[in-house]
Design a protein around this motif. Structure first.
Motif, PDB file in Angstrom:
ATOM      1  N   ALA A  63       0.831  -1.200   0.000  1.00 42.87           N
ATOM      2  CA  ALA A  63       0.000   0.000   0.000  1.00 42.87           C
ATOM      3  C   ALA A  63       0.867   1.253   0.000  1.00 42.87           C
ATOM      4  O   ALA A  63       0.557   2.249  -0.672  1.00 42.87           O
ATOM      5  CB  ALA A  63      -0.922  -0.001   1.212  1.00 42.87           C
ATOM      6  N   SER A  64       1.957   1.197   0.741  1.00 41.88           N
ATOM      7  CA  SER A  64       2.851   2.347   0.830  1.00 41.88           C
ATOM      8  C   SER A  64       3.448   2.688  -0.529  1.00 41.88           C
ATOM      9  O   SER A  64       3.594   3.863  -0.878  1.00 41.88           O
ATOM     10  CB  SER A  64       3.973   2.058   1.829  1.00 41.88           C
ATOM     11  N   THR A  65       3.769   1.662  -1.321  1.00 42.34           N
ATOM     12  CA  THR A  65       4.324   1.912  -2.654  1.00 42.34           C
ATOM     13  C   THR A  65       3.297   2.561  -3.566  1.00 42.34           C
ATOM     14  O   THR A  65       3.655   3.176  -4.578  1.00 42.34           O
ATOM     15  CB  THR A  65       4.818   0.610  -3.308  1.00 42.34           C
ATOM     16  N   LEU A  66       2.023   2.421  -3.216  1.00 42.21           N
ATOM     17  CA  LEU A  66       0.949   3.039  -3.998  1.00 42.21           C
ATOM     18  C   LEU A  66       0.595   4.423  -3.473  1.00 42.21           C
ATOM     19  O   LEU A  66      -0.338   5.059  -3.961  1.00 42.21           O
ATOM     20  CB  LEU A  66      -0.299   2.141  -3.971  1.00 42.21           C
ATOM     21  N   GLY A  67       1.330   4.864  -2.451  1.00 43.27           N
ATOM     22  CA  GLY A  67       1.091   6.190  -1.910  1.00 43.27           C
ATOM     23  C   GLY A  67      -0.013   6.253  -0.878  1.00 43.27           C
ATOM     24  O   GLY A  67      -0.541   7.328  -0.583  1.00 43.27           O
TER      25      GLY A  67
END
Length: 249
Positions: free
Chosen positions: A63-67
């Motif tokens: 999720a973090s890589t998706l912002g």
């Protein structure tokens, strides 16, 4: 759908698989979840709706890589906002999360050659009293007429607006597209279910442990229920690889 909020269970078993919220529950097994699915269900999906430990960390990392800083908070916010848009209110943390188990499932009971038909959503409960209170609240605050029924000793409620059904079958909240599907699930819970089929047991047991979600597809049943509507080229491609579509999963 009752109170237009019953998409909460539907979305919970799909979208909340990546939410990563809540405490670890009783963790229902594949056989428990599939015990409410009809024996010939061509599609069955089980998901970890409250991931813990490494799985939770992995989900949060993706999720973090998706912002997205907090995917669980985002999804819950969207669910509550959707209910508000329909003139209803929802406090997920208060109404749903206290009884929601670690896993949930979705099944469909048929295929007409183009579309899947007759969905059912299974959400095992860790607190039957709290789940019953949730159902009561849904029924009481529904904007459409609600009709109560009973089948094989199991009470259920039918939404007069779209004929969707909700009830508590054993220890699980069951939301179904129709009374027919709800009754099929009750019958399955009392005997012959997808969980009892050797094809399902053999296939699901081969899934890797610790997955976020597992998908079971009975290709043979799809071919049979589709009555020849399956793409001939797709069938030929399967046969070309040595796979008999009528027995494949």
């Amino acid at each position: 759908m009752i109170n237009v909020r019953f998409p909460i269970p539907v979305l919970a078993s799909l979208a909340l698989a990546v939410a990563g919220c809540g405490d670890e529950g009783g963790s229902s097994s594949s056989s428990d979840l599939a015990s409410l699915a009809p024996p010939r269900a061509p599609l069955f999906v089980e998901a970890t709706i409250q991931p813990q430990g490494k799985l939770k960390s992995d989900v949060e990392a993706v999720a973090s890589t998706l912002g997205v800083d907090d995917l669980g908070e985002l999804i819950v916010s969207e669910l509550e906002s959707s209910a508000e848009d329909e003139g209803e209110s929802l406090d997920f943390a208060k109404e749903v999360e206290p009884w929601l188990d670690e896993k949930g499932a979705v099944f469909v009971e048929g295929f007409d050659g183009e579309d899947f038909t007759g969905y059912g959503v299974v959400l095992p409960s860790t607190d039957k009293a709290a789940t019953e209170a949730f159902i009561d609240d849904q029924v009481e605050s529904n904007n459409d007429p609600v009709q109560k029924g009973s089948y094989e000793g199991v009470d259920y409620w039918v939404d007069g607006g779209d004929d969707t059904v909700i009830g508590l079958v054993g220890d699980s909240l069951l939301t179904a597209e129709s009374t027919k599907v709800f009754k099929q699930a009750v019958d399955a819970s009392e005997g012959d279910s997808l969980a009892d089929q050797s094809e399902f047991e053999d296939t699901i047991s081969a899934a890797v442990e610790g997955s976020l979600a597992d998908l079971y597809v009975d290709v043979g049943t799809l071919v049979e229920q589709g009555e020849g509507e399956i793409d001939p080229q797709a069938l030929q491609a399967l046969r070309g690889t040595g796979v008999d579509p009528t027995e494949a999963t």
